[in-house]
Structures are given as structure tokens and as C-alpha cells.
Design an enzyme around this catalytic site. Structure first.
Site, PDB file in Angstrom:
ATOM      1  CB  CYS A 459      -0.970  -0.010   1.176  1.00  0.00           C
ATOM      2  SG  CYS A 459      -0.177  -0.072   2.802  1.00  0.00           S
ATOM      3  CG  HIS A 508      -4.700  -0.109   3.856  1.00  0.00           C
ATOM      4  ND1 HIS A 508      -3.846  -0.761   2.988  1.00  0.00           N
ATOM      5  CD2 HIS A 508      -5.790   0.234   3.114  1.00  0.00           C
ATOM      6  CE1 HIS A 508      -4.401  -0.813   1.782  1.00  0.00           C
ATOM      7  NE2 HIS A 508      -5.578  -0.216   1.840  1.00  0.00           N
ATOM      8  CD  GLU A 520      -7.888  -0.961  -1.064  1.00  0.00           C
ATOM      9  OE1 GLU A 520      -7.527  -0.519   0.046  1.00  0.00           O
ATOM     10  OE2 GLU A 520      -8.864  -1.737  -1.197  1.00  0.00           O
TER      11      GLU A 520
END
Length: 547
Positions: A459, A508, A520
């Protein structure tokens, strides 16, 4: 005047030729109109038209030869730009050139008149300004429209933020209630175990009490039997005059020694019976004590069983109350989620409206700039012609395309870089400013998915690549969270970074695309993707690096 066909003398015609109106819809209107000439029954006339954007010019042809016509045009040099459409047709005249209806000449002359008109129109189009004209102006929303739309979007964003906070609190409460339910379940299980133990103890005590009661009853029976036997012995000895058990046994003795022996024998027999009765009475007392203790134990066991039963009932009631509270909270969470989803849709609609109005404003401003460039080009060419000059080689009239922004320096460039990686595998530790890289080992989940053998992004690595032209980001989402200006979620916009985490830290990050969408690199085993924004566990601020 020109002679008509079949009329060598060129005599004046009294017949009148009628034409359907030719409608020409122009792409732009000009500042002035030129005039044309018309010839009808030998007389000359002029006609000119000019108008506002979107008006229609018309021309008709009447007269001796059906060729000459008058029509108006718009523009500084006849017509400004190309005509979008031109639709014309010829209506049969009421009579031919000499007034005689039904002759075959009218169709030929109609075609000839139409051809001449077309040639004239093409000639006029040929002298227009170089290049295509600027299209009609697009809608230009007012500042009040934009302000109102932005206000509505901000209000919805605030409401989404409020509902998001409420939902986060509700989810926390639901989790707490779930913990309470689990605790009550364990307490109910303890009460059940205690109840079963108490029931087993009561059953054992009841058995012991019954056994002791039976032994005591047996001892009491034996004593009563011994007493009965003693009474019977004494009575028999008295009635029968037996040498054993009566006075005659002493009187009939032969000598004092015999008398003493008989006395000792009688004492032994009597004492034995008495001792047996004493032992029986002692045994009865002991059995009675055991019976009393067993009854006491049974009483205590029954009390414990009753207490365990009450505790089990209370634990069951507490568990039922906890489950009910959990279910109620879950229903409230569902309702909150539905409300949030509804307001989010309203927010997306409001944001779309703002985006649409802003797009209209931008298109209008682009149109103004294009019109200004064309006006400047037209003035430049007019000045060149007036001075007798012309365009030099390679001159494009100032119409060169603007240079593109530096790679990665704009929001759209950042988003384009991120979207270009859709479908790329997730690889823990993968990705840098140049693109995807091989993942690294984590000794756990990532290794089980073979991330260290994959080329891809995690990420934070995807953010490093997307923002490479803006800023060098660290390969850790927690540091990326503080790498730029933080704004409330209610004010997040396209190009912001969104984060997820909690008290333990950030875990994240994703790139917001607008309209509730984000790009993402989710987790091991997945791929870079575009998906809806998840609000569960989202951090209260977005990080903005551009703007």
C-alpha cells in the site's frame, strides 16, 4: 436583364417564381452582414441579414431568370466560420417564366437557380477566416450557483463525517457489548457447572442419609428384640422354677460350694444379657448420630443446590440481557450504516453537481480563451494583410499547444500513475518511485502468499510511486500519514491519501479518487484495484500533498 430560355426577345415576364426558404444555421454570428442583389421583373433590390448567435439566415430567388437571388450573410468577411447545416429545396412555381402554368421549363430553371445559389454560397465560404471558428459558448454557471452547490456538498460532507463518527462509536459500543456477552456466557457456564456439582453433592448426601436411617432403624429393632428376650427369660424362670433363673436354684443346692457356683452362673447369665442390651443401645445412639449428621449434610446440599439454581437463573438472565443489548446495538448500527450510505450517496450527488458546475465554468473559460486567441489571430492576419505581409514559414499564429505539466506534479498525474498499476500484484515491501519491485519476507502472512517472489506494490509503495514527482515518501504508511497537510475527512478531495489504523498505529493507506472511490494495494494475495472507500477503522484525517 437577361433573356429567359425560350424567350429570345427577352420580354418582361409577369410570372412569379416562388422558392422555399433556405435555412442556414451558422456555427457563429458575425458583426456585420454583406448584401446581395436580386432581380425580380427587371427591378433590382438589395437584401441583407445579420443576427445574434444561433439565428437563421434566409435567401430566396425570384425573378426573370430564376438565378439571381438575395440573401444575407454574417461575418466580417461574408461568413464567420463554416455553416453547420444548410437545407434548401425548391418549391414548384405557380407558373413558368412566361406565366403559363405546367410547362417543363420551370424544373430546369429551378435547378439552375439552385446551382447558382450554391456556387455563390461556396464562394462566400471560401473567403472566411482561416481555421475553424470557435464553437458556441457553453453554459457558464454563476458564482451563486457554484457557491450554493459547494455549500450543499460541504453540508453533506459534514453530515457524513458526523454519521461516520457516530458509526465508529456505535461499532466500539457493539464490540464492548460483544465482550460483555462473552463474559456473561462464561459466567453462565460457571453457574451451570456449580449447579451440576451441587446436584451431585445433594444426591450423594441424600443416599448417605437414607443409609444411616436404615442402620439406625435396624439398631433400634435389635434393642427392642433384646429387651423382649430378657423379659421373656425372666418370666419363664419365675414361672417354671428353673434351676437357672429362679430362687429355687439356690435352695436346692447340695453344698455351699454348689450354691456359690449356681450364684455365679446366674450372675453371668444376667450380666451377659444386660451387657448385650447396653451394647445395642450404644449402637443405636451411634446410628442415630450418623442419621442426624446425614440429614444435616442433606439439608446443606439442598441449600447449595437451591443457591446454584438461583445463580444459574441469574446468569441466564444476564446473558439474555447482554444478547438483547447486543442485538439492539447491532440493529442501531445497521440503521446508522444505512443512513450513512444514503447521505454518502447524497454527498456524491452534491459533489458531482459541484464538479459538473466547475466543469462548465472551466469549459466556458477555455472557450473564452479560445475565442480570444482566434480574435487575436484574426486581428493579426488583418494587420498582416493591411501591411502587405503574410505568415512566415513555420508560423502558426500563436496557436502552439501549451506544454504539459511536469511529470507527477499535478493531482491528475499522480492519479494517472496510480491507476496505471491496476492489476499489479500486491507484494509486501514492494514498490518505489520508479515502479514495482520484488517483495520482501515478513516471516508470516506475506511469506505464506509468496510475496517475496512477486513483483508488485504494497500500500505505501504504491503511494511512493504515485507521488514520485511531488515528494519522496518513506516506505511506511505511519510516516506517510504525517508527510503532508492533514484535512478532516469531510473536506477530503481527489488526490488525498486516506489511512486506516487505531491506537496501535497506521496499517493501511490508499489514494482517494473522488465520488467515494479510491485506488489501493489491499493485502497479500490481491492486486492493485479501484474500490469504494471503507469507513470502518478509517483515520479522521486525510493527508494532502498537492494544493
Amino acid at each position: 436583364m437577361r433573356a429567359g430560355p425560350g424567350d429570345p426577345a427577352g420580354r418582361r415576364h409577369t410570372g412569379e417564381r416562388r422558392w422555399r426558404v433556405v435555412k442556414v444555421r451558422w456555427g457563429r454570428s458575425g458583426t456585420a452582414g454583406t448584401s446581395g442583389t436580386a432581380d425580380r421583373s427587371g427591378a433590382e433590390g438589395t437584401a441583407s441579414t445579420s443576427g445574434l448567435p444561433g439565428t437563421e439566415g434566409a435567401f430566396g430567388a425570384q425573378g426573370q431568370s430564376g438565378v439571381d437571388c438575395a440573401f444575407g450573410t454574417r461575418g466580417t468577411s461574408g461568413i464567420d466560420g463554416m455553416a453547420r447545416t444548410a437545407d434548401w429545396s425548391v418549391l414548384d412555381s405557380a407558373s413558368d417564366m412566361d406565366g403559363t402554368p405546367g410547362t417543363g421549363r420551370r424544373a430546369a430553371w429551378a435547378r439552375r437557380g439552385l446551382t447558382a445559389a450554391a456556387v455563390t454560397l461556396v464562394a462566400l465560404l471560401g473567403i472566411t477566416s482561416p481555421g475553424l471558428a470557435v464553437p458556441p459558448p457553453p453554459p457558464n454557471p454563476s458564482d451563486s450557483d457554484l457557491s450554493s452547490a459547494k455549500g450543499a456538498a460541504d453540508a453533506k460532507a459534514g453530515e457524513v463525517g458526523r454519521l461516520t463518527n457516530q458509526l465508529a462509536q456505535a461499532e466500539q459500543k457493539l464490540a464492548s457489548l460483544q465482550d460483555t456477552v462473552e463474559l456473561k456466557q462464561e459466567q453462565a457456564m460457571k453457574a451451570l457447572v456449580d449447579l451440576q456439582t451441587a446436584q451431585d453433592a445433594a444426591t450423594q448426601a441424600e443416599g448417605d442419609a437414607q443409609s444411616a436411617r436404615r442402620e439406625a432403624d435396624a439398631a433400634a429393632g435389635a434393642i427392642e428384640q433384646a429387651r423382649a428376650d430378657a423379659k421373656k427369660f425372666a418370666a419363664a424362670s419365675f414361672e417354671q422354677g428353673s434351676t437357672i433363673g429362679s430362687v429355687s436354684a439356690y435352695l436346692t443346692s447340695d453344698s455351699p460350694k454348689d450354691l456359690l457356683a449356681r450364684a455365679q452362673l446366674l450372675d453371668a447369665i444376667g450380666g451377659s444379657r444386660l451387657n448385650a442390651m447396653e451394647r445395642l443401645e450404644q449402637a443405636q445412639t451411634e446410628k442415630s448420630n450418623k442419621d442426624s449428621a446425614a440429614r444435616k449434610a442433606l439439608e446443606i446440599a439442598e441449600q447449595k443446590q437451591a443457591a446454584a439454581t438461583r445463580a444459574k437463573g441469574s446468569a441466564d438472565a444476564a446473558q439474555a440481557a447482554a444478547v438483547s443489548a447486543q442485538q439492539t446495538q447491532a440493529a442501531q448500527n445497521t440503521q446508522l450504516e444505512a443512513s450513512k450510505s444514503s447521505v454518502e450517496q447524497q454527498l456524491y450527488a452534491a459533489q458531482s453537481k459541484v464538479s459538473g458546475l466547475q466543469g462548465q465554468r472551466q469549459r466556458y473559460q477555455d472557450w473564452l480563451a479560445q475565442k480570444q486567441r482566434e480574435d487575436e489571430e484574426r486581428a493579426r492576419q488583418a494587420a498582416l494583410k493591411a501591411s502587405g505581409g503574410g505568415d512566415g514559414p513555420g508560423d502558426n499564429g500563436g496557436g502552439r499547444a501549451r506544454p504539459s505539466p511536469a511529470a507527477g506534479s499535478s493531482i491528475e498525474a499522480v492519479i494517472a500513475r496510480a491507476l496505471a498499476q491496476r492489476g499489479m500484484p500486491y507484494a509486501w515491501g514492494g514498490g518505489n518511485g520508479s515502479g514495482p519491485t520484488r517483495g520482501i519476507r515478513d516471516g508470516g502472512v506475506a511469506d505464506s502468499y509468496g510475496d517475496y517472489r512477486k513483483i508488485g506494490f504494497d500500500c505505501s509503495g504504491l503511494m511512493i510511486y504515485a507521488f514520485a514527482g511531488v515528494k519522496s515518501l518513506p516506505h511506511y504508511s505511519g510516516y506517510q500519514y504525517t508527510s503532508g497537510r492533514r484535512v478532516p475527512l469531510s473536506q477530503m478531495r481527489r488526490g488525498d491519501m486516506l489511512f486506516w489504523g487505531g491506537s496501535g498505529g497506521i496499517h493501511h493507506v490508499a489514494l482517494y479518487l473522488g465520488n467515494g472511490q479510491m485506488v489501493e494495494a489491499p493485502q497479500s494475495g490481491s492486486f492493485v484495484r479501484v474500490t469504494s472507500v471503507r469507513y470502518g477503522g478509517i483515520m479522521p484525517y486525510a493527508t494532502r500533498l498537492i494544493g
